[in-house]
Enzyme design. Structure first.
Site, PDB file in Angstrom:
ATOM      1  N   LYS A  93     -16.446 -16.987  41.931  1.00 25.96           N
ATOM      2  CA  LYS A  93     -15.461 -17.093  40.850  1.00 25.96           C
ATOM      3  C   LYS A  93     -14.142 -16.520  41.316  1.00 25.96           C
ATOM      4  CE  LYS A  93     -14.129 -17.958  36.675  1.00 25.96           C
ATOM      5  NZ  LYS A  93     -13.025 -18.764  37.254  1.00 25.96           N
ATOM      6  N   LYS A 117     -13.436  -6.716  41.817  1.00 22.26           N
ATOM      7  CA  LYS A 117     -12.874  -6.907  40.479  1.00 22.26           C
ATOM      8  C   LYS A 117     -13.930  -7.520  39.563  1.00 22.26           C
ATOM      9  CE  LYS A 117      -8.939  -9.112  40.437  1.00 22.26           C
ATOM     10  NZ  LYS A 117      -7.872 -10.128  40.327  1.00 22.26           N
ATOM     11  N   LYS A 129     -11.737 -17.191  46.257  1.00 22.48           N
ATOM     12  CA  LYS A 129     -10.331 -17.530  46.001  1.00 22.48           C
ATOM     13  C   LYS A 129     -10.007 -18.815  46.730  1.00 22.48           C
ATOM     14  CE  LYS A 129      -6.729 -15.937  43.802  1.00 22.48           C
ATOM     15  NZ  LYS A 129      -6.702 -15.058  42.606  1.00 22.48           N
ATOM     16  N   GLY A 168      -6.873 -20.486  37.518  1.00 22.96           N
ATOM     17  CA  GLY A 168      -5.471 -20.417  37.923  1.00 22.96           C
ATOM     18  C   GLY A 168      -5.115 -19.143  38.677  1.00 22.96           C
ATOM     19  N   ASP A 169      -3.919 -19.151  39.232  1.00 23.30           N
ATOM     20  CA  ASP A 169      -3.292 -17.976  39.858  1.00 23.30           C
ATOM     21  C   ASP A 169      -1.819 -18.375  39.997  1.00 23.30           C
ATOM     22  OD1 ASP A 169      -4.109 -15.277  41.289  1.00 23.30           O
ATOM     23  OD2 ASP A 169      -2.631 -16.196  42.601  1.00 23.30           O
ATOM     24  N   ASN A 243       2.672 -16.127  33.971  1.00 22.17           N
ATOM     25  CA  ASN A 243       1.610 -15.954  32.985  1.00 22.17           C
ATOM     26  C   ASN A 243       1.284 -14.480  32.724  1.00 22.17           C
ATOM     27  OD1 ASN A 243      -1.698 -15.636  32.911  1.00 22.17           O
ATOM     28  ND2 ASN A 243      -0.868 -17.064  31.421  1.00 22.17           N
ATOM     29  N   SER A 380     -12.275 -15.427  31.810  1.00 22.72           N
ATOM     30  CA  SER A 380     -12.831 -16.634  32.431  1.00 22.72           C
ATOM     31  C   SER A 380     -14.350 -16.608  32.328  1.00 22.72           C
ATOM     32  CB  SER A 380     -12.429 -16.720  33.903  1.00 22.72           C
ATOM     33  OG  SER A 380     -11.119 -17.195  34.042  1.00 22.72           O
TER      34      SER A 380
HETATM   35  P1  NDP Z   1       2.733 -17.347  37.854  1.00 19.91           P
HETATM   36  O1  NDP Z   1       2.880 -18.426  38.852  1.00 19.91           O
HETATM   37  O2  NDP Z   1       2.571 -17.701  36.415  1.00 19.91           O
HETATM   38  O3  NDP Z   1       3.969 -16.334  37.950  1.00 19.91           O
HETATM   39  C1  NDP Z   1       4.254 -15.674  39.125  1.00 19.91           C
HETATM   40  C2  NDP Z   1       5.499 -14.837  38.926  1.00 19.91           C
HETATM   41  O4  NDP Z   1       5.701 -14.002  40.060  1.00 19.91           O
HETATM   42  C3  NDP Z   1       6.751 -15.675  38.788  1.00 19.91           C
HETATM   43  O5  NDP Z   1       7.686 -15.004  38.001  1.00 19.91           O
HETATM   44  C4  NDP Z   1       7.208 -15.789  40.229  1.00 19.91           C
HETATM   45  O6  NDP Z   1       8.587 -16.088  40.387  1.00 19.91           O
HETATM   46  C5  NDP Z   1       6.892 -14.403  40.752  1.00 19.91           C
HETATM   47  N1  NDP Z   1       6.637 -14.475  42.195  1.00 19.91           N
HETATM   48  C6  NDP Z   1       5.704 -15.231  42.799  1.00 19.91           C
HETATM   49  N2  NDP Z   1       5.772 -15.097  44.131  1.00 19.91           N
HETATM   50  C7  NDP Z   1       6.775 -14.261  44.351  1.00 19.91           C
HETATM   51  C8  NDP Z   1       7.343 -13.737  45.520  1.00 19.91           C
HETATM   52  N3  NDP Z   1       6.875 -14.054  46.740  1.00 19.91           N
HETATM   53  N4  NDP Z   1       8.362 -12.853  45.381  1.00 19.91           N
HETATM   54  C9  NDP Z   1       8.825 -12.533  44.154  1.00 19.91           C
HETATM   55  N5  NDP Z   1       8.327 -13.004  43.009  1.00 19.91           N
HETATM   56  C10 NDP Z   1       7.322 -13.859  43.107  1.00 19.91           C
HETATM   57  O7  NDP Z   1       1.494 -16.474  38.360  1.00 19.91           O
HETATM   58  P2  NDP Z   1       0.632 -15.408  37.548  1.00 19.91           P
HETATM   59  O8  NDP Z   1       1.445 -14.740  36.521  1.00 19.91           O
HETATM   60  O9  NDP Z   1      -0.621 -16.072  37.171  1.00 19.91           O
HETATM   61  O10 NDP Z   1       0.271 -14.374  38.713  1.00 19.91           O
HETATM   62  C11 NDP Z   1       1.035 -13.200  38.971  1.00 19.91           C
HETATM   63  C12 NDP Z   1       0.187 -12.205  39.733  1.00 19.91           C
HETATM   64  O11 NDP Z   1      -0.953 -11.852  38.948  1.00 19.91           O
HETATM   65  C13 NDP Z   1      -0.379 -12.693  41.062  1.00 19.91           C
HETATM   66  O12 NDP Z   1      -0.456 -11.598  41.955  1.00 19.91           O
HETATM   67  C14 NDP Z   1      -1.795 -13.133  40.700  1.00 19.91           C
HETATM   68  O13 NDP Z   1      -2.659 -13.116  41.808  1.00 19.91           O
HETATM   69  C15 NDP Z   1      -2.143 -12.059  39.690  1.00 19.91           C
HETATM   70  N6  NDP Z   1      -3.240 -12.357  38.772  1.00 19.91           N
HETATM   71  C16 NDP Z   1      -3.206 -13.479  37.982  1.00 19.91           C
HETATM   72  C17 NDP Z   1      -4.224 -13.714  37.082  1.00 19.91           C
HETATM   73  C18 NDP Z   1      -4.186 -14.870  36.141  1.00 19.91           C
HETATM   74  O14 NDP Z   1      -5.087 -14.961  35.304  1.00 19.91           O
HETATM   75  N7  NDP Z   1      -3.203 -15.745  36.201  1.00 19.91           N
HETATM   76  C19 NDP Z   1      -5.381 -12.820  37.000  1.00 19.91           C
HETATM   77  C20 NDP Z   1      -5.293 -11.640  37.826  1.00 19.91           C
HETATM   78  C21 NDP Z   1      -4.252 -11.451  38.680  1.00 19.91           C
HETATM   79  P3  NDP Z   1       9.028 -17.603  40.747  1.00 19.91           P
HETATM   80  O15 NDP Z   1       8.778 -18.398  39.524  1.00 19.91           O
HETATM   81  O16 NDP Z   1      10.449 -17.473  41.106  1.00 19.91           O
HETATM   82  O17 NDP Z   1       8.178 -18.022  41.899  1.00 19.91           O
HETATM   83  O1  2IT Z   2      -6.816 -12.910  40.501  1.00 19.74           O
HETATM   84  C1  2IT Z   2      -7.510 -13.263  39.518  1.00 19.74           C
HETATM   85  O2  2IT Z   2      -8.379 -12.534  39.048  1.00 19.74           O
HETATM   86  C2  2IT Z   2      -7.234 -14.579  38.926  1.00 19.74           C
HETATM   87  N1  2IT Z   2      -6.315 -15.254  39.373  1.00 19.74           N
HETATM   88  C3  2IT Z   2      -8.086 -15.091  37.817  1.00 19.74           C
HETATM   89  C4  2IT Z   2      -9.375 -15.651  38.350  1.00 19.74           C
HETATM   90  C5  2IT Z   2     -10.251 -16.356  37.347  1.00 19.74           C
HETATM   91  O3  2IT Z   2     -11.261 -16.898  37.810  1.00 19.74           O
HETATM   92  O4  2IT Z   2      -9.964 -16.369  36.153  1.00 19.74           O
END
Ligand code: NDP
Ligand code: 2IT
Length: 448
Positions: A93, A117, A129, A168-169, A243, A380
């Site tokens: 997952k 995690k 992943k 997603g991520d 997100n 999830s």
């Molecule tokens: P999104 O794509 O929705 O948003 C990512 C955000 O981070 C955007 O504002 C983006 O800016 C910025 N960003 C991405 N890459 C860079 C970079 N190299 N330098 C600076 N800013 C950057 O992703 P999420 O919100 O889903 O994910 C954000 C973080 O949270 C990641 O580390 C992800 O692994 C983690 N995460 C996500 C989960 C989820 O359920 N979605 C769960 C657990 C962890 P821009 O639009 O300009 O690229």
């Molecule tokens: O980093 C993370 O935990 C995620 N992007 C969410 C993974 C998931 O399976 O919901």
């Protein structure tokens, strides 16, 4: 004591040799292994069973070609990855990331973190992943659709509701999950919970969109309670505006805090009166524009190019929710100097090792990503449960379960930190608590 350390160094040496130049993967493994010394000392049987050697080596690594055609008829080829890291606790997952910086070292670091995690959530999920070096920025909807279809045309062979469940991520949200689900269904003829983060009309869970950001704030709330305070009246800086960042802002604000800054990969906005979330949602979730445009509606706000300086803004609480290594030692020093009391990582590994060390040394309550952002994957897991039951729970029901899970994660992280001799060190606590459950399961399952 010397023995556990020597064992860990040997394993780390092998990781570096076997995975050359994968610096993010080395960073993630180093952090986990360093935390595990007291646990390995207490369990010499782990070394005899070659447990760490096994845990740092993915069970399966899939690398594939993704050919696709843009709107002008030109051909492109990207590279796709799925790392199925560990299945001791359940089906693989973990999310899928679309970003030009993606290469195998990033996917391995994320897959490795995901093992521990997912273990912390208490649900039956192994760690994985996936992703691609595809850049979704500036692409039309139909280009995104064709790319997602091509990605799934290869990935479908390796996933399944009881086998491996992507989500997603960065760069992958509801739209992309929808296109991937459609293609998977078309190829296999099945309809089940093979992906999470699906649309609410076809098997998605209420509160999954909010879950990572909300969960991060719930975890931080527990850290604050632990030091006798709360979000109420606090000033918060949230990096990112995707997100995780958006829903971290939403929950922190509901709890009485004021979020004064948010960012994207170009720069950050500062609004002393509090960032208006409706504007951010419109810009990011609907129009897919740059955060700079926030100033068009809020003339008194300020915009600054570049990401790191966001940490110079005075705040009580920092929630890094963008990407790995976005908060370095210098940023940590600035936060500490300005009186920041808590940092909870919404992103995966956003703080560099230097920053983490500084936070812990200076008694800043620090919630590492694998604990603080576990609410996304936990929800999830709840989506998988609903899909298996062919039922849909209410928003309140899912949110309550999410809250419980985050409170329990905090408890087990805090307890493990105390039990293994480093009270208040939630990095050690999260790594040890997450690891022990996986280790026990691997021991019980034989040499696999
Ligand atoms: P999104 O794509 O929705 O948003 C990512 C955000 O981070 C955007 O504002 C983006 O800016 C910025 N960003 C991405 N890459 C860079 C970079 N190299 N330098 C600076 N800013 C950057 O992703 P999420 O919100 O889903 O994910 C954000 C973080 O949270 C990641 O580390 C992800 O692994 C983690 N995460 C996500 C989960 C989820 O359920 N979605 C769960 C657990 C962890 P821009 O639009 O300009 O690229
Ligand atoms: O980093 C993370 O935990 C995620 N992007 C969410 C993974 C998931 O399976 O919901």
């Amino acid at each position: 004591m010397a023995d556990a350390k020597a064992y860990l160094e040997r394993v780390l040496g092998t990781v570096k040799k076997r995975n050359p130049n994968e610096v993010e993967f080395h960073q993630a493994v180093t952090e986990v292994l360093e935390s595990l010394i007291p646990a390995i000392e207490r369990h010499p049987e782990f070394e005899e069973a070659g447990l760490l050697e096994r845990i740092v080596e993915p069970e399966r690594q899939i690398v594939f070609r993704i050919p696709w055609q843009d709107d002008k008829g030109r051909m492109h080829v990207n590279r796709g990855f799925r790392i199925q890291f560990n299945s001791a606790l359940g089906p693989y997952k973990g999310g899928i990331r679309f970003h030009p910086s993606v290469y195998i070292g990033i996917i391995k670091f994320l897959g490795f973190e995901q093992i521990f995690k997912n273990s912390l959530t208490g649900l039956m999920m192994g760690g994985a992943k996936g992703g691609s070096d595809f850049d979704p920025k500036g692409k039309s909807d139909s280009e995104i659709m064709r790319f997602c279809q091509s990605f799934m045309t290869e990935l479908y062979r390796y996933i399944g509701a009881d086998l491996d469940v992507p989500a997603g991520d960065i760069g992958v949200g509801g739209r992309e999950v929808g296109y991937m689900f459609g293609q998977w269904k078309k190829i296999t003829g099945l309809f089940n919970g093979v992906l999470t983060g699906k649309g609410l009309d076809f098997g998605g869970s209420l509160a999954r969109t909010e879950a990572t950001g909300y969960g991060c704030v719930y975890f931080c709330q527990e850290m604050l309670k632990d030091r006798g305070t709360s979000f109420n009246g606090k000033t918060v800086v949230v990096s990112g505006s995707g997100n995780v960042a958006i829903y971290a802002h939403e929950k922190a604000t509901q709890l009485g805090a004021k979020v004064v800054a948010m960012s994207d990969s170009n720069g950050y906005v500062y609004d002393k009166d509090g960032i208006k979330l409706a504007t951010i949602k419109q810009l990011k979730e609907i129009e897919r524009k740059r955060i700079k445009e926030y100033l068009k509606e809020h003339k008194t706000a300020q915009y600054q190019e570049g990401c790191f300086d966001i940490w110079n803004i005075k705040c009580d609480i920092a929630l890094p929710c963008a990407t790995q290594n976005e908060l370095d030692g210098k940023s940590a020093q600035a936060l500490i100097k300005n009186g920041c009391i808590a940092v909870a990582e919404g992103a995966n590994m956003p703080s560099t090792p230097e920053a983490v060390e500084l936070f812990i040394k200076n008694k800043v309550s620090f919630g590492p990503g694998k604990a603080a952002n576990a609410g996304g994957v936990a929800t999830s897991g709840l989506e998988m449960a609903q899909d298996s039951q062919r039922l849909m729970w209410s928003f309140e029901e899912v949110d309550k379960k999410l809250h419980n899970i985050m409170v329990n994660i905090f408890k087990s992280v805090k307890n493990a930190a105390e039990e293994y001799g480093t009270p208040g060190n939630f990095v050690n606590g999260a790594n040890i608590a997450g690891f022990l459950k996986v280790a026990r399961s691997m021991m019980a399952q034989g040499l696999v």
